[in-house]
Scaffold this active site. Structure first.
Site: not given
Lengths: 306, 306, 306, 306
Positions: D110, D223
């Site tokens: 992330w 993502r």
């Protein structure tokens, strides 16, 4: 040992190659190129590439057509002036690319510096090596009792021994299980992107990290600082040595104005003025909190004698 | 003429110098180093420095210890794969530094690309040169009647002549007054930081601009595009030529996947599928707006024949 | 007058609207929302939106689940600690969006702060207004004779008058010609993206500018500084007032540690220590250059008395 | 359970509070504010704050003085136009702040998205909770045999059981030792900044993460993609739901042009044109590599039927 014989051979081959270029060349940095300088027990820092030198900083500040006829001493003076007055863009004109091998918990601090380019070894794609950071006994410190995020006294005796036992045994076992889980001998073999979750934060990873000199100085100011965690500070200190040989004028200015300098607040400057005028200033009369006053006194006292 | 004889001599001196380096060298780029390639009537682009080559992209993607034994064809394939799958970080491992001379109104568009390093010639500190962009007659176009921010037909005759007269006379007068205002002969002389406000947006400025290859590709995709304003597009096109010689694999992949590619929406892909299945799809049955449908048709029709 | 009656009516309508929200609300900032605060002769600053308040800074620093039971005095102390120790990320958790009208030469300085989001009025698409910055007589200064990029004494008499005449006449003429060139009455009408090049740098533009509090403080430290050009400093000062009402703890800490503070170099700290120990330190014995010593003395002397 | 009763009480208290504001309010988002939406076994996503709504995007694109009289349908059309033409800056005018609890190995992916603001729970300062991600049996997949960085078939029987045993036992033991090492009962207690290195990558951490809408869309495109690792994809999917309620026009355009769209290369577009003209194009005649052709065919075939 951070480097295998095969890797060392690749490095030696890279170092043996030399080609002509019209670009700015920093002789001090050429010496370091590709060499892996050990950090911690299995880590290293090595320079893969660089762009620019001290002259490139002043050349950009002047937007010049050539290296010009300005003397070297002018370059040094201008660099000091730029650093003192927080001119950041000329320092951004130099760039460095490093290959770093480091424990994951160090990498997690490091990556918080966002203005840099990173390519990390992929544990989704590849298998991590069995290499874990185990602190040397002289770095096995207790939680600080004065600083909530620092270290205090060294651990001793049985306590230290137990910590080392845990760190070694847990990482060895975690890696054994990692290998067992991903093995495809007689079984399907767990996906690598899942198996890696069993590995502790002291496992080593590695990345290519590219950053401009201004942002590198910012990183070094925070991470070569005495309050930085030891395990990242040793990387910063190793990089400081490389930068000192790459852009000596800029590095010296950085040492003077940033690493060795201190920012005094409005209140602190007022105290200095009153003290220079002969007044006896105390924490109470300073307007500072206790913590702030302690830090101010430490700045005035300067680095402790050896 | 964008370059004075003295500046050319400085450039020649830079080009004549050659030193050995251990770093990656891009022979195609070495040829271009320092040379000022003319753009518009007084502008130029010249490469001051670069870091990396095609191999540096794959080397970072692999986090390798050396150039390794991977074949060149593997490098090209990997670079195409990385470009196709939007892997940006390996392309960030190459860096280029340009010296650009350009009209202020072009500079104002250019600077909107934030992920780059810039040192601009300071009009607070220095005096700007008397150099203004005057469009060639073949670029003197009317406001487009179909595109609110583009150009249409060429201006002709008296209208074109009047525009050129205005641009030339106004900039000449503005510069005369600029010089008069800052002169300190027989008067105090207005501060340069104030006097510059009288100069029009077609005056030339210059800067050092440093950017990584990923962000440069992003710049080139937007600015070498047919919809970009002509005056910035010619800079982008000149830079494209330089990049093609610097990192030929990466540039070819960029041409194929970005410059020459197109992004189709969910609806557009659905239309393509229906058309391949033999259906006659119209704007009405496409689910697209009129503007969107027109753009979709243009994508399918491809570049117009010469 | 920077705002038309119609624009003011739109602003009044926005200000009259009020809706409930669960988000953090900064009462001091709600008062300022949408109001256009005049700056220079035709410019303004107005707040369009904001995110967070003082408590949002400490909430993020603590990664907390709620506002928590921590007292307000704890919040202030923690904010001062974070500011003093250069913790930047908690301050990034507040965000502000401004609408600014400003001369182009100011916009060109402003945009150099890259860590912000910008939408500028498009002169490719729209027609710029006839509004130019003409300095008030009390800001019409000569080039400084001590600082190469600053202002010195005020211009007087005929020289000042001539400067104002030039600025007014040249911008009026440039705008007349701009209008004539883009007019489509009886002619094609030059493309706006071309015609704008005739307009001088004192014409006003406007933009939406969004930035986090950390980067705003950085902007304000540089641009509210006494060495910043007057025409951008007045914008920074106006923004300072807004921020003081938005996040009072953070702003007070910023004033103390940044705006009113000073960074002393290693050498300068050494001099302070010697002076406090009673030594008479001179420029010669300080190890500093003349310029550096002058700046150091100015820091110790503090702000001049009124 | 990701949330303790005490934490839930703090959240409830935050949600119960409502204050008037003059700012843009997104009703769909107000509903979600502060609520912790569970992700994986102990994680969550919750919105702490937001700035702007769909109208804020068009307002910035137009640099307007008020909400104006433009109709809602104009807003939607403009937002689709901006998305289609890669105008990124108007989308940057919206901002969101999330509180996320997530496993460390997910956090490490992330954080690679650099254009965001982060405050992470500090394991130097605080003690981590005993919470580890243990995959559900239906996500325990083998290494893919076709994709070097993906997952293949599910693990079964004894192999799956052994993996779960290892993951559970190793993390439990690591945490026991972590607690023992930092305990200051009867011993000094290891510094937290060191002890954390024993913890595996499936331990949960948490952070405040703030990002503008343009960069959030970029994150979500990568993502929420089918090729993203499952453990980060579920976070992205949860965030997609929140964004759909926050800025419905922008989210729908994002779904159409980005999530559901595809970029075709120059070669691929050429193939489409030839196929539409009736030609039978094969991999050999396409000019594409095998992998590229496979991906191209998959794009043309579209999402598989359920």
């Amino acid at each position: 040992m951070p480097i295998t014989a095969e890797q060392q051979a690749q490095i030696d081959e890279e170092r043996a190659r030399s080609q002509p270029t019209r670009r700015a060349v920093a002789p001090g940095m050429e010496e370091h190129l590709y060499t892996a300088y050990p950090v911690l027990d299995h880590g290293f820092v090595r320079v893969i590439d660089y762009m620019g030198d001290d002259a490139a900083i002043t050349q950009a500040a002047r937007v010049s057509y050539g290296k010009g006829t300005k003397s070297v001493s002018n370059d040094e003076g201008l660099i000091r002036y730029l650093m003192r007055h927080w001119h950041s863009t000329p320092f951004e004109m130099c760039e460095i690319k490093l290959h770093v091998k480091l424990p994951v918990f160090v990498a997690r601090q490091w990556i918080r510096h966002r203005t840099a380019n990173v390519n990390e070894y992929s544990a989704r794609y590849s298998i991590l090596d069995r290499e874990f950071y185990i602190p040397a006994p002289e770095h096995l410190a207790a939680q600080s009792v004065v600083n909530n995020q620092g270290r205090g006294e060294l651990l001793e005796g049985a306590e230290a021994a137990r910590v080392l036992d845990y760190l070694k045994a847990d990482s060895a076992r975690a890696y054994d299980h990692y290998e067992e889980m991903i093995s495809d001998e007689g079984q399907a073999g767990l996906a690598r992107e899942l198996a890696r979750m069993n590995l502790p934060a002291n496992i080593y990873t590695q990345w290519y990290w590219k950053v401009d000199l201004h942002n590198l100085f910012h990183f070094l100011r925070l991470r070569a600082d005495a309050h930085a965690q030891y395990e990242i500070r040793v990387y910063a200190e190793e990089i400081c040595k490389l930068v000192a040989d790459w852009v000596p004028f800029a590095y010296t200015a950085f040492e003077d104005y940033r690493l060795g300098g201190a920012t005094l607040s409005d209140r602190a400057l007022d105290c200095v003025r009153r003290m220079l005028a002969g007044e006896e200033v105390t924490q109470e009369s300073s307007g500072m909190s206790k913590g702030e006053w302690r830090e101010f006194r430490a700045t005035l006292d300067g680095p402790a004698e050896a």
